[in-house]
Design a protein around this motif. Structure first.
Motif, mmCIF file in Angstrom:
data_model
loop_
_atom_site.group_PDB
_atom_site.id
_atom_site.type_symbol
_atom_site.label_atom_id
_atom_site.label_comp_id
_atom_site.label_asym_id
_atom_site.label_seq_id
_atom_site.Cartn_x
_atom_site.Cartn_y
_atom_site.Cartn_z
ATOM 1 N N GLU A 61 0.839 -1.199 0.000
ATOM 2 C CA GLU A 61 0.000 0.000 0.000
ATOM 3 C C GLU A 61 0.877 1.253 0.000
ATOM 4 O O GLU A 61 1.812 1.374 0.785
ATOM 5 C CB GLU A 61 -0.906 0.000 1.243
ATOM 6 N N GLY A 62 0.620 2.159 -0.938
ATOM 7 C CA GLY A 62 1.424 3.371 -1.045
ATOM 8 C C GLY A 62 2.621 3.224 -1.947
ATOM 9 O O GLY A 62 3.385 4.172 -2.136
ATOM 10 N N GLY A 63 2.824 2.003 -2.502
ATOM 11 C CA GLY A 63 3.934 1.785 -3.415
ATOM 12 C C GLY A 63 5.184 1.272 -2.733
ATOM 13 O O GLY A 63 5.224 1.068 -1.510
ATOM 14 N N GLU A 97 8.238 2.631 -2.185
ATOM 15 C CA GLU A 97 8.960 3.505 -1.251
ATOM 16 C C GLU A 97 8.311 3.517 0.131
ATOM 17 O O GLU A 97 8.992 3.368 1.152
ATOM 18 C CB GLU A 97 9.001 4.929 -1.818
ATOM 19 N N ALA A 98 7.003 3.683 0.177
ATOM 20 C CA ALA A 98 6.297 3.698 1.463
ATOM 21 C C ALA A 98 6.405 2.346 2.163
ATOM 22 O O ALA A 98 6.560 2.277 3.391
ATOM 23 C CB ALA A 98 4.835 4.060 1.239
ATOM 24 N N THR A 99 6.333 1.265 1.381
ATOM 25 C CA THR A 99 6.439 -0.081 1.958
ATOM 26 C C THR A 99 7.809 -0.305 2.570
ATOM 27 O O THR A 99 7.943 -0.855 3.674
ATOM 28 C CB THR A 99 6.170 -1.139 0.869
ATOM 29 N N GLU A 140 9.940 1.989 3.697
ATOM 30 C CA GLU A 140 10.089 2.823 4.900
ATOM 31 C C GLU A 140 9.424 2.176 6.103
ATOM 32 O O GLU A 140 9.979 2.141 7.201
ATOM 33 C CB GLU A 140 9.493 4.214 4.649
ATOM 34 N N LYS A 141 8.226 1.667 5.895
ATOM 35 C CA LYS A 141 7.492 1.046 7.003
ATOM 36 C C LYS A 141 8.189 -0.222 7.490
ATOM 37 O O LYS A 141 8.354 -0.439 8.700
ATOM 38 C CB LYS A 141 6.065 0.726 6.549
ATOM 39 N N ARG A 158 -1.744 -6.074 -9.462
ATOM 40 C CA ARG A 158 -2.514 -5.037 -8.794
ATOM 41 C C ARG A 158 -3.437 -4.372 -9.822
ATOM 42 O O ARG A 158 -3.072 -4.257 -10.999
ATOM 43 C CB ARG A 158 -1.583 -3.986 -8.182
#
Length: 428
Positions: A80-82, A84-86, A88-89, A155
């Protein structure tokens, strides 16, 4: 522990086994029935799961192999969020960090069903967490699978198939390719030749004549499995066949235990139903590999006797076996069981979906090869068999035999590049 593989492995598997015991990243591939899963199980005899875990590309595969999913292990969620966001999390997740610092490598089963985006996110996480710019942060990656079989789930809105090999992460990983071309499932030379054509999406006069010669409805006493493209067709057919048998229905409710959320996932992916209905005379499929190798996942047989804690089954090869209830577990990202399902490891086998049959070896089969929609779907269905003599084609159409051209091109280039380095890397 030192292992000798003499006479246990084929020559192709011997070469791949040597590479697996080395230090490079390895991609083990090959057609259906070439012994990829057997080779990996053999290799893992030397490895502790805590050091070298097996990660499955799907939840269903994870339950069958007793492993963890790739997504849960790397903390990917649904991306979720692509990417980069994945990343980082996941990089801030203490459990992910601890897992990646504890292992020396990992195996990805059925890698063809993982998208390049998914692999790329996991690879970046490894480098970030392990503070290393080496591919996968210095971890060894062993990828196993066949891109000519079922593709990754896309997706919504994806413009093209997200095959892992199309993403830069594949080249960056620097895989040592080992293509297993020695058939361990099938010994029917003519049938194997047809499978090679169909794997490549080729519908020539040979393929047409071969399939047309086998078109027809199975006889009334047909004791094999019918493969359907869709689940509703499969369930209706199994229920109809069970009802047609004389005798008493014996119902065995699957005993589930574990956390509520995990149970929901396990019920979705377990190879056994919530409630198993059987009659003596029912055709069933074994859903686990036998450690003593008396049967494999997909072996079929007829129920001869039903007892509360034991089934007596006559396999289609004539062998009589007794089986007891078994446990199918769902593991969390740490490799700990969080849910379990206990019942007889069988399912009704008059019919199965093509997707659920992937990885299974069938003795006799009738298949509907019309209106298929996935690349590789026809190949997956047909390659379940050990011999073309046991094939009945209810109907077929040429447009159902398809392969993604990028898959053909990938294998052509990869195998050309490895000629001379791997004696078994020959075109399929």
């Amino acid at each position: 522990m030192s292992l000798s593989s003499t006479s246990v492995l084929t020559s192709c598997q011997e070469l791949a086994f040597s590479a697996l015991r080395g230090s490079e990243n390895v991609f083990v591939t090959g057609g259906a029935g070439s012994g990829k899963s057997f080779l990996i199980r053999y290799f893992l005899r030397e490895k502790a799961n805590s050091e070298f875990p097996v990660l499955a590309s799907t939840g269903a595969a994870a339950v069958l192999i007793g492993g963890r999913t790739f997504h849960s292990f790397f903390g990917l969620g649904i991306l979720e969020g692509g990417v980069e966001a994945t990343v980082e999390k996941a990089a801030r997740n203490r459990q992910v960090v601890r897992r990646l610092k504890k292992i020396s490598g990992f195996i990805v089963d059925e890698v063809s069903m993982l998208s390049g985006e998914t692999l790329r996110a996991a690879e970046i996480i490894c480098r970030r967490v392990r503070d290393s710019e080496l591919p996968w942060g210095g971890l060894r990656m062993v990828a196993v699978g066949d891109f000519a079989q079922l593709p990754p789930v896309e997706r919504p809105g994806s413009a093209r198939r997200g095959w892992a090999f199309l993403d830069p992460v594949w080249q960056w990983s620097g895989f040592n390719l080992h293509y297993l071309r020695t058939q361990t499932r099938c010994r029917d030379e003519e049938f194997m030749r047809m499978l090679r054509y169909i794997r490549d999406g080729v519908v020539n006069s040979e393929v047409k004549d071969y399939l047309n010669a086998r078109v027809g409805q199975p006889p009334e006493d047909f004791d094999g499995t019918r493969l359907f493209p869709r689940r509703d067709e499969t369930e209706r057919f199994n229920l109809m066949k069970l009802e047609s048998l004389k005798g008493v229905v014996h119902k065995f409710d699957t005993i589930f235990s574990g956390e509520a959320r995990a149970l929901e996932t396990l019920k979705k992916y377990a190879p056994i139903p919530d409630s198993l209905s059987l009659k003596e005379g029912a055709l069933v499929m074994l859903r686990q590999n036998d450690p003593q190798q008396r049967w494999v996942n997909g072996s079929q047989g007829v129920v001869e006797k039903i007892q509360p804690h034991r089934l007596q089954i006559r396999l289609l090869n004539g062998r009589m076996i007794d089986i007891e209830k078994a446990s199918f577990s769902l593991l969390d990202a740490e490799g700990e069981p969080v849910a379990a399902a206990v019942n007889f490891p069988v399912s009704l086998a008059w019919a199965s979906t093509i997707h659920k049959a992937q990885g299974a070896t069938l003795d006799r089969m009738a298949v509907n090869l019309s209106q298929l929609w996935e690349p590789g779907q026809a190949y997956v269905a047909l390659s379940r068999l050990t011999s073309g003599a046991d094939l009945c084609v209810e109907k077929w159409e040429a447009r159902s035999i398809r392969v993604d051209p990028s898959v053909v091109e990938f294998y052509r280039k990869a195998l050309e590049a490895t000629q001379g380095n791997n004696a078994c890397a020959a075109p399929f």
